[in-house]
Design an enzyme around this catalytic site. Sequence first.
Site, PDB file in Angstrom:
ATOM      1  N   GLN A 123      45.520  13.545  84.011  1.00 30.98           N
ATOM      2  CA  GLN A 123      46.069  12.309  84.582  1.00 30.98           C
ATOM      3  C   GLN A 123      47.543  12.106  84.255  1.00 30.98           C
ATOM      4  OE1 GLN A 123      42.571  10.022  82.878  1.00 30.98           O
ATOM      5  NE2 GLN A 123      43.016   8.796  84.682  1.00 30.98           N
ATOM      6  N   GLY A 164      39.682   5.562  78.204  1.00 31.05           N
ATOM      7  CA  GLY A 164      39.756   7.015  78.119  1.00 31.05           C
ATOM      8  C   GLY A 164      40.934   7.521  78.929  1.00 31.05           C
ATOM      9  N   HIS A 217      33.189  11.244  82.750  1.00 31.59           N
ATOM     10  CA  HIS A 217      34.303  10.905  83.648  1.00 31.59           C
ATOM     11  C   HIS A 217      35.557  11.717  83.270  1.00 31.59           C
ATOM     12  CE1 HIS A 217      36.780   7.650  85.825  1.00 31.59           C
ATOM     13  NE2 HIS A 217      37.698   8.265  85.108  1.00 31.59           N
ATOM     14  N   CYS A 276      39.121   3.786  87.180  1.00 32.40           N
ATOM     15  CA  CYS A 276      39.929   4.927  86.752  1.00 32.40           C
ATOM     16  C   CYS A 276      41.392   4.527  86.811  1.00 32.40           C
ATOM     17  CB  CYS A 276      39.675   6.120  87.675  1.00 32.40           C
ATOM     18  SG  CYS A 276      40.617   7.583  87.212  1.00 32.40           S
ATOM     19  N   LEU A 277      42.137   4.877  85.771  1.00 34.76           N
ATOM     20  CA  LEU A 277      43.561   4.544  85.738  1.00 34.76           C
ATOM     21  C   LEU A 277      44.321   5.253  86.856  1.00 34.76           C
ATOM     22  CD1 LEU A 277      44.075   4.664  81.864  1.00 34.76           C
ATOM     23  CD2 LEU A 277      43.859   2.622  83.321  1.00 34.76           C
ATOM     24  N   HIS A 321      37.747  14.919  85.130  1.00 38.46           N
ATOM     25  CA  HIS A 321      39.200  15.017  85.359  1.00 38.46           C
ATOM     26  C   HIS A 321      39.707  16.416  84.996  1.00 38.46           C
ATOM     27  CE1 HIS A 321      40.589  11.068  86.570  1.00 38.46           C
ATOM     28  NE2 HIS A 321      40.051  10.456  85.536  1.00 38.46           N
TER      29      HIS A 321
HETATM   30  O1  GNR Z   1      39.517   2.741  81.512  1.00 40.33           O
HETATM   31  C1  GNR Z   1      38.560   3.282  82.069  1.00 40.33           C
HETATM   32  N1  GNR Z   1      37.394   2.596  82.204  1.00 40.33           N
HETATM   33  C2  GNR Z   1      36.214   3.185  82.645  1.00 40.33           C
HETATM   34  C3  GNR Z   1      35.162   2.333  82.970  1.00 40.33           C
HETATM   35  C4  GNR Z   1      33.955   2.847  83.405  1.00 40.33           C
HETATM   36  C5  GNR Z   1      33.798   4.214  83.501  1.00 40.33           C
HETATM   37  C6  GNR Z   1      34.838   5.075  83.198  1.00 40.33           C
HETATM   38  C7  GNR Z   1      36.037   4.561  82.757  1.00 40.33           C
HETATM   39  S1  GNR Z   1      37.333   5.654  82.335  1.00 40.33           S
HETATM   40  C8  GNR Z   1      38.726   4.633  82.643  1.00 40.33           C
HETATM   41  C9  GNR Z   1      40.004   5.315  82.200  1.00 40.33           C
HETATM   42  C10 GNR Z   1      40.234   6.559  83.012  1.00 40.33           C
HETATM   43  O2  GNR Z   1      40.628   6.587  84.144  1.00 40.33           O
HETATM   44  N2  GNR Z   1      39.935   7.699  82.443  1.00 40.33           N
HETATM   45  O3  GNR Z   1      40.071   8.851  83.129  1.00 40.33           O
HETATM   46 NI    NI Z   2      39.798   8.382  85.190  1.00 41.74          NI
END
Ligand code: GNR
Ligand code: NI
Length: 167
Positions: free
Chosen positions: A51, A46, A133, A91-92, A137
């Site tokens: 971001q 996601g 999630h 989270c990235l 953001h």
């Molecule tokens: O890539 C992502 N993996 C993830 C794994 C468990 C719960 C949420 C996520 S979202 C994350 C990508 C991201 O930072 N999205 O904002």
């Molecule tokens: Ni994230």
Amino acid sequence: MARLPILRFPDPRLYQKAVPVTVFDADLRSLIANMAETMYAAPGIGLAATQVNVHRQVIVIDTSEDHKRLQVFINPEIIESVGTQFCEEGCLSVPGIYEEVERAEQIKVRAADGEGRIFTLAAEGLLAVCIQHEIDHLKGKVFVEYLSRLKQSRIKAKLQKQQREMA
Ligand code: GNR
Ligand code: NI
């Protein structure tokens, strides 16, 4: 298409609140395409516009194995949530950190697609976690804010050290 740079926690721009999209035009479609490319390249399941330093209510998600099920949520709203689940989240914007977070187990989300058509979707499990999630953001919230202050300060120190070593 282009890959966009991803902001890293604790960048203050991650705390900005996204505004609703009002115009569904070619600019929006190009943002969606660039966000999808950035998410797949990362790789992630996601990505919220926040971001990539675009403070508009745009989310892309693909929780499928084969990267063929891109889901776009514009101006998303959770209209129902039921139960709780715990999921180890990453989270990235917080690379290398994985921590358990409590979320609703089942949600209903109302959003527009890239063409401005309103839809509602029922989600559970990982998709429900990911939608929650990403909506966080857009509200300027990063998942580490659910953790203890001690954990948050350790994560900040770790990421700041990483940044220094990269510079
Ligand atoms: O890539 C992502 N993996 C993830 C794994 C468990 C719960 C949420 C996520 S979202 C994350 C990508 C991201 O930072 N999205 O904002
Ligand atoms: Ni994230």
